[in-house]
Every structure is written in C-alpha cells, then in structure tokens.
Write a protein that holds these residues in place. Sequence first.
Motif, PDB file in Angstrom:
ATOM      1  N   ILE A  87       0.863  -1.181   0.000  1.00  0.00           N
ATOM      2  CA  ILE A  87       0.000   0.000   0.000  1.00  0.00           C
ATOM      3  C   ILE A  87       0.901   1.233   0.000  1.00  0.00           C
ATOM      4  O   ILE A  87       1.728   1.403   0.897  1.00  0.00           O
ATOM      5  CB  ILE A  87      -0.903   0.021   1.247  1.00  0.00           C
ATOM      6  N   PHE A  88       0.719   2.068  -1.013  1.00  0.00           N
ATOM      7  CA  PHE A  88       1.515   3.288  -1.129  1.00  0.00           C
ATOM      8  C   PHE A  88       0.613   4.512  -1.037  1.00  0.00           C
ATOM      9  O   PHE A  88      -0.483   4.531  -1.606  1.00  0.00           O
ATOM     10  CB  PHE A  88       2.256   3.331  -2.474  1.00  0.00           C
ATOM     11  N   GLN A  89       1.089   5.498  -0.296  1.00  0.00           N
ATOM     12  CA  GLN A  89       0.472   6.824  -0.275  1.00  0.00           C
ATOM     13  C   GLN A  89       1.510   7.722  -0.917  1.00  0.00           C
ATOM     14  O   GLN A  89       2.603   7.902  -0.383  1.00  0.00           O
ATOM     15  CB  GLN A  89       0.171   7.266   1.146  1.00  0.00           C
ATOM     16  N   SER A  90       1.180   8.253  -2.085  1.00  0.00           N
ATOM     17  CA  SER A  90       2.169   8.898  -2.956  1.00  0.00           C
ATOM     18  C   SER A  90       3.229   7.838  -3.251  1.00  0.00           C
ATOM     19  O   SER A  90       2.886   6.763  -3.685  1.00  0.00           O
ATOM     20  CB  SER A  90       2.748  10.153  -2.310  1.00  0.00           C
ATOM     21  N   ASP A  91       4.491   8.109  -2.980  1.00  0.00           N
ATOM     22  CA  ASP A  91       5.543   7.121  -3.238  1.00  0.00           C
ATOM     23  C   ASP A  91       6.007   6.439  -1.962  1.00  0.00           C
ATOM     24  O   ASP A  91       6.997   5.721  -1.965  1.00  0.00           O
ATOM     25  CB  ASP A  91       6.752   7.798  -3.905  1.00  0.00           C
ATOM     26  N   ARG A  92       5.298   6.661  -0.869  1.00  0.00           N
ATOM     27  CA  ARG A  92       5.718   6.143   0.434  1.00  0.00           C
ATOM     28  C   ARG A  92       4.967   4.862   0.770  1.00  0.00           C
ATOM     29  O   ARG A  92       3.733   4.816   0.729  1.00  0.00           O
ATOM     30  CB  ARG A  92       5.452   7.209   1.495  1.00  0.00           C
ATOM     31  N   LEU A  93       5.701   3.809   1.119  1.00  0.00           N
ATOM     32  CA  LEU A  93       5.110   2.554   1.543  1.00  0.00           C
ATOM     33  C   LEU A  93       4.470   2.757   2.919  1.00  0.00           C
ATOM     34  O   LEU A  93       5.143   3.163   3.864  1.00  0.00           O
ATOM     35  CB  LEU A  93       6.197   1.472   1.624  1.00  0.00           C
ATOM     36  N   VAL A  94       3.164   2.489   3.030  1.00  0.00           N
ATOM     37  CA  VAL A  94       2.461   2.723   4.289  1.00  0.00           C
ATOM     38  C   VAL A  94       1.828   1.462   4.870  1.00  0.00           C
ATOM     39  O   VAL A  94       1.354   1.473   5.998  1.00  0.00           O
ATOM     40  CB  VAL A  94       1.386   3.825   4.148  1.00  0.00           C
ATOM     41  N   GLY A  95       1.819   0.360   4.100  1.00  0.00           N
ATOM     42  CA  GLY A  95       1.212  -0.851   4.633  1.00  0.00           C
ATOM     43  C   GLY A  95       1.195  -1.989   3.643  1.00  0.00           C
ATOM     44  O   GLY A  95       1.727  -1.884   2.535  1.00  0.00           O
ATOM     45  N   PHE A  96       0.542  -3.069   4.077  1.00  0.00           N
ATOM     46  CA  PHE A  96       0.461  -4.304   3.295  1.00  0.00           C
ATOM     47  C   PHE A  96      -0.890  -4.957   3.451  1.00  0.00           C
ATOM     48  O   PHE A  96      -1.530  -4.850   4.502  1.00  0.00           O
ATOM     49  CB  PHE A  96       1.494  -5.330   3.785  1.00  0.00           C
ATOM     50  N   LEU A  97      -1.277  -5.681   2.424  1.00  0.00           N
ATOM     51  CA  LEU A  97      -2.442  -6.561   2.449  1.00  0.00           C
ATOM     52  C   LEU A  97      -1.981  -7.932   1.987  1.00  0.00           C
ATOM     53  O   LEU A  97      -1.146  -8.039   1.087  1.00  0.00           O
ATOM     54  CB  LEU A  97      -3.518  -6.071   1.487  1.00  0.00           C
ATOM     55  N   ILE A  98      -2.527  -8.979   2.584  1.00  0.00           N
ATOM     56  CA  ILE A  98      -2.259 -10.333   2.124  1.00  0.00           C
ATOM     57  C   ILE A  98      -3.601 -10.981   1.822  1.00  0.00           C
ATOM     58  O   ILE A  98      -4.512 -10.974   2.659  1.00  0.00           O
ATOM     59  CB  ILE A  98      -1.494 -11.159   3.178  1.00  0.00           C
ATOM     60  N   LEU A  99      -3.715 -11.515   0.612  1.00  0.00           N
ATOM     61  CA  LEU A  99      -4.941 -12.146   0.152  1.00  0.00           C
ATOM     62  C   LEU A  99      -4.657 -13.583  -0.252  1.00  0.00           C
ATOM     63  O   LEU A  99      -3.577 -13.885  -0.754  1.00  0.00           O
ATOM     64  CB  LEU A  99      -5.511 -11.399  -1.064  1.00  0.00           C
ATOM     65  N   ALA A 100      -5.628 -14.447  -0.053  1.00  0.00           N
ATOM     66  CA  ALA A 100      -5.568 -15.822  -0.550  1.00  0.00           C
ATOM     67  C   ALA A 100      -6.690 -15.969  -1.568  1.00  0.00           C
ATOM     68  O   ALA A 100      -7.866 -15.784  -1.243  1.00  0.00           O
ATOM     69  CB  ALA A 100      -5.729 -16.822   0.587  1.00  0.00           C
TER      70      ALA A 100
ATOM     71  N   ALA B 243      -7.522   1.508   2.564  1.00  0.00           N
ATOM     72  CA  ALA B 243      -6.810   0.396   1.929  1.00  0.00           C
ATOM     73  C   ALA B 243      -7.757  -0.779   1.696  1.00  0.00           C
ATOM     74  O   ALA B 243      -7.671  -1.453   0.660  1.00  0.00           O
ATOM     75  CB  ALA B 243      -5.628  -0.032   2.782  1.00  0.00           C
ATOM     76  N   ILE B 244      -8.667  -1.041   2.627  1.00  0.00           N
ATOM     77  CA  ILE B 244      -9.633  -2.129   2.452  1.00  0.00           C
ATOM     78  C   ILE B 244     -10.546  -1.826   1.267  1.00  0.00           C
ATOM     79  O   ILE B 244     -10.827  -2.694   0.442  1.00  0.00           O
ATOM     80  CB  ILE B 244     -10.439  -2.374   3.742  1.00  0.00           C
ATOM     81  N   GLN B 245     -10.992  -0.589   1.159  1.00  0.00           N
ATOM     82  CA  GLN B 245     -11.833  -0.208   0.026  1.00  0.00           C
ATOM     83  C   GLN B 245     -11.063  -0.345  -1.292  1.00  0.00           C
ATOM     84  O   GLN B 245     -11.610  -0.828  -2.291  1.00  0.00           O
ATOM     85  CB  GLN B 245     -12.359   1.206   0.205  1.00  0.00           C
ATOM     86  N   ALA B 246      -9.796   0.051  -1.293  1.00  0.00           N
ATOM     87  CA  ALA B 246      -8.968  -0.094  -2.490  1.00  0.00           C
ATOM     88  C   ALA B 246      -8.767  -1.572  -2.827  1.00  0.00           C
ATOM     89  O   ALA B 246      -8.773  -1.968  -3.995  1.00  0.00           O
ATOM     90  CB  ALA B 246      -7.623   0.608  -2.295  1.00  0.00           C
ATOM     91  N   MET B 247      -8.593  -2.411  -1.800  1.00  0.00           N
ATOM     92  CA  MET B 247      -8.432  -3.854  -1.995  1.00  0.00           C
ATOM     93  C   MET B 247      -9.690  -4.449  -2.609  1.00  0.00           C
ATOM     94  O   MET B 247      -9.615  -5.279  -3.516  1.00  0.00           O
ATOM     95  CB  MET B 247      -8.112  -4.515  -0.653  1.00  0.00           C
TER      96      MET B 247
END
Length: 149
Positions: A54-67, A92-96
């Motif tokens: 998960i990026f906000q602009s060019d900054r890494l702000v988080g992760f999602l893991i999906l199966a 991020a959940i909405q984007a996912m």
Amino acid sequence: MNQIELTLLPSTLVDLAQLVSWEKQAEVEEFILPNTYQQHVDMMAQDNFLYLSIFQSDRLVGFLILAIEAGGGIEFRRIVIGHRGQGLGQLAIQAMEYYCLEHFACQRIWLDVFDFNERGQHIYRKLGYQEFKRCQHGEHQLLFFEKHF
C-alpha cells in the motif's frame, strides 16, 4: 480537505523486510499471528497468495495479504498499516475490494478477526462485512466476516 489516495501494487521481496518489522510492533502483533521473513517469502511464492503493498504517494504505508480461492472467493488474510490512526486501513480495504473486483471478478471476500479486536470489527461492519461464523481459537474466539459482490 485533501482526499487521501492510495495505490496497491504487488509486493516485492524488498518490501517484505518492512512488513515483518511492522508486524512486530506491539499494537499490531496483539491482533495477528506474525510470520517470519522466510514464512512470508514462502507464502509469496505460492500462486494462490497475493501480497499487495500500500503506497500513499511514493511512500510505503502498509500491506495486504490475500488468498485467492477457486470459485471467485478471496480470503482477506491480513492488513498491516505502518502508522495507525490516520484512516489508511479503511481506505486500503476499500482499495483492496476494488482491486479484487477488477483483477479477479471476485464474488465474495471473507476474513477472520479476534473477538477482542473491537476496532477491526467496527471497521469491517462499517464497510458492509457481516459476521457469519464464530469458532474458538485458544482462549479467544475468531469471528468470521464476509461481503458479497
């Protein structure tokens, strides 16, 4: 007011060191079963797992893991946000969800959350997830939520 925009991109091995570091934060670790770097590398190599950075602009702000499941289902395994309390997790959940609809034509996303994670439960309910099952996990209960599309 500025609208926060997030971008989801497939994670790289370089990103994983940051994920492992964030998973070890006390305010994150209590809600998940953290993995080692090697466990993440092994999972990332499997075809049915998708790690999204998960990026906000060019900054890494988080992760999602999906199966990814056969039949149009997706298990939402994990979300880790580096700096909590800014509303990034919900965005991020909405984007996912959008990502899953666009890339997998998913029909259902489901997840589990510990019973003591009231903040997580509140967010999932707010975003339209409904509880469909509970089971015991050690001394706590796991609550299962789903959302159909």
